[in-house]
Design an enzyme around this catalytic site. Structure first.
Site, mmCIF file in Angstrom:
data_model
loop_
_atom_site.group_PDB
_atom_site.id
_atom_site.type_symbol
_atom_site.label_atom_id
_atom_site.label_comp_id
_atom_site.label_asym_id
_atom_site.label_seq_id
_atom_site.Cartn_x
_atom_site.Cartn_y
_atom_site.Cartn_z
ATOM 1 N N ASP A 38 0.936 -1.313 0.239
ATOM 2 C CA ASP A 38 -0.173 0.341 0.228
ATOM 3 C C ASP A 38 0.543 1.480 0.128
ATOM 4 O O ASP A 38 1.460 0.830 0.886
ATOM 5 C CB ASP A 38 -0.832 -0.121 0.934
ATOM 6 C CG ASP A 38 -1.989 1.020 1.573
ATOM 7 O OD1 ASP A 38 -3.192 0.657 0.468
ATOM 8 O OD2 ASP A 38 -1.830 2.198 1.904
ATOM 9 N N VAL A 71 3.457 1.632 -6.926
ATOM 10 C CA VAL A 71 4.326 0.662 -7.866
ATOM 11 C C VAL A 71 3.960 1.420 -9.538
ATOM 12 O O VAL A 71 5.180 0.834 -10.470
ATOM 13 C CB VAL A 71 2.343 -0.145 -8.489
ATOM 14 C CG1 VAL A 71 2.259 -1.189 -6.959
ATOM 15 C CG2 VAL A 71 1.500 0.821 -8.527
ATOM 16 N N ASN A 97 -3.186 -4.982 -8.305
ATOM 17 C CA ASN A 97 -4.601 -4.369 -7.821
ATOM 18 C C ASN A 97 -4.503 -2.610 -7.760
ATOM 19 O O ASN A 97 -5.474 -2.178 -7.675
ATOM 20 C CB ASN A 97 -4.972 -4.921 -6.725
ATOM 21 C CG ASN A 97 -6.051 -4.650 -6.023
ATOM 22 O OD1 ASN A 97 -7.554 -4.251 -6.086
ATOM 23 N ND2 ASN A 97 -6.038 -3.736 -4.655
ATOM 24 N N SER A 149 -11.015 -3.344 -15.783
ATOM 25 C CA SER A 149 -12.837 -3.189 -15.321
ATOM 26 C C SER A 149 -13.788 -2.922 -16.644
ATOM 27 O O SER A 149 -13.014 -2.925 -17.769
ATOM 28 C CB SER A 149 -12.159 -1.886 -15.372
ATOM 29 O OG SER A 149 -13.397 -1.006 -14.532
ATOM 30 N N TYR A 162 -9.515 6.079 -17.052
ATOM 31 C CA TYR A 162 -8.982 4.670 -16.850
ATOM 32 C C TYR A 162 -9.440 3.603 -17.835
ATOM 33 O O TYR A 162 -8.752 2.337 -17.691
ATOM 34 C CB TYR A 162 -10.241 5.281 -15.327
ATOM 35 C CG TYR A 162 -10.279 3.155 -14.972
ATOM 36 C CD1 TYR A 162 -9.518 3.473 -13.871
ATOM 37 C CD2 TYR A 162 -11.716 3.341 -14.557
ATOM 38 C CE1 TYR A 162 -9.480 2.702 -13.113
ATOM 39 C CE2 TYR A 162 -11.964 1.665 -13.519
ATOM 40 C CZ TYR A 162 -11.228 1.948 -12.874
ATOM 41 O OH TYR A 162 -11.749 0.757 -12.044
ATOM 42 N N GLY A 163 -10.090 3.794 -17.919
ATOM 43 C CA GLY A 163 -10.379 2.815 -19.202
ATOM 44 C C GLY A 163 -9.513 2.465 -20.340
ATOM 45 O O GLY A 163 -9.110 0.993 -21.214
ATOM 46 N N LYS A 166 -7.475 0.148 -17.900
ATOM 47 C CA LYS A 166 -7.645 -0.847 -17.707
ATOM 48 C C LYS A 166 -7.798 -1.939 -19.294
ATOM 49 O O LYS A 166 -7.320 -3.183 -19.120
ATOM 50 C CB LYS A 166 -9.264 -0.767 -17.137
ATOM 51 C CG LYS A 166 -8.884 0.245 -16.051
ATOM 52 C CD LYS A 166 -8.530 -1.103 -14.880
ATOM 53 C CE LYS A 166 -7.917 -1.525 -13.709
ATOM 54 N NZ LYS A 166 -7.039 -1.417 -12.815
ATOM 55 N N ALA A 194 -17.511 -3.760 -7.442
ATOM 56 C CA ALA A 194 -17.769 -3.852 -5.781
ATOM 57 C C ALA A 194 -17.939 -2.815 -5.394
ATOM 58 O O ALA A 194 -17.545 -1.773 -5.680
ATOM 59 C CB ALA A 194 -16.391 -5.347 -5.176
#
Length: 306
Positions: A38, A71, A97, A149, A162-163, A166, A194
């Site tokens: 993290d 990361v 993740n 995603s 983001y798209g 992903k 989720a």
């Protein structure tokens, strides 16, 4: 057959909260030694949430360590892997993740926000996968999961950055699963939905949120890193639903050289997009072979003759 990870070492990035925390706890509960990654402080301090997850695992009798690597920073990722190897001597599972959001319509999105999201999601997954790759090759065993995603697979307003990132990790998986197969390395993608900090503000109906448990997604993750897991799968999961997302190509059409015009492509578009004979292509050369075979058949060329 019971799925267990006894004597295996798993790294979960972004594991302080949400899905990552759920993944880390579930892997530890089934016997894995877990690196809880993290993002820490700039002074090198570990995040309180990662330390809390480690404490929870240890309290249940498991083994874990925290690391604060960003990361997107390869040097920090390398340090995380070096510490893992010093402590446990191997890496069996990598769960990519870690992620962030910077949502805004494309026209209003600063390019810096686009780059930042791509750096964390795509380069973060590439950095971590690269750092463990040769270790897994030497072991002749490894399991890597990219987190994709529906925003990447299908699109979502306000998430161009983001798209794009992903969907890019799906492309990364598509090649790594080919390169890793002979070394016992399998690579898959998890496409989760989720209740997390990322989604709580987007979904108003609390009944929906109650069904969208992180644990239901983690069940899918556990399957993707099992010894008998598939290879090159995109597993969609959420609220207890599980499905495989597949990229297919239609059989398409062939146009002879004199017919190869944009007008003819558009005129035959309905035939071109007919999905009745569509197939999943599992490597880029399969597409090339299909097109060349159509041309050779029309031109009466026997490609088997040397």
């Amino acid at each position: 057959m019971s799925v267990q990870y006894n004597n295996q070492v798993a790294i979960v990035t972004g594991a302080g909260v949400g899905l990552g925390r759920s993944h880390a706890l579930a892997l530890a509960a089934r016997g894995a030694k877990v690196v809880v990654n993290d993002l820490g402080g700039k002074d090198g301090s570990l995040s309180a949430v990662s330390l809390a997850v480690v404490a929870e695992i240890e309290a249940a009798g498991g083994e874990a360590m925290a690391h604060g690597a960003n990361v997107a920073d390869m040097a920090q990722v390398q340090d995380m892997i070096e510490q893992t190897m010093e402590k446990w001597g191997r890496v069996d599972i990598l769960v990519n993740n870690a992620g962030i959001l910077r949502d805004k319509s494309f026209g209003n999105m600063p390019i810096e926000d686009f780059k930042l999201v791509v750096d964390v999601h795509l380069m973060g997954a590439a950095n971590c996968s690269k750092a463990v790759w040769n270790i897994m090759k030497a072991q002749q065993y490894g399991r890597i999961v990219m987190t994709t995603s529906s925003s990447g697979l299908y699109g979502n307003f306000g998430q161009a950055n983001y798209g794009a990132a992903k969907m890019a990790v799906v492309g990364l998986m598509n090649t790594l699963c080919i390169e890793g197969e002979k070394y016992g390395i399998k690579v898959n993608c998890l496409s989760p939905t989720a209740r997390t900090a990322m989604t709580e503000d987007l979904i108003e109906d609390k009944r929906v949120l109650e069904m969208m448990t992180v644990e239901s997604v983690t069940t899918g993750l556990l399957a993707l890193v099992a010894e008998n897991c598939p290879n090159r799968a995109v597993l969609g999961c959420g609220a207890g639903g599980y499905a495989r997302a597949v990229i297919k190509e239609t059989e398409g059409i062939y146009l002879s050289p004199e017919q190869q015009t944009p007008e003819n492509i558009l005129a035959k578009w309905d035939e071109l997009e007919d999905e009745s004979s569509s197939k999943e292509l599992k490597a880029g050369w399969m597409q090339t072979n299909k097109y060349v075979a159509k041309a050779a058949a029309f031109l009466s060329i026997d490609l088997t003759a040397k």
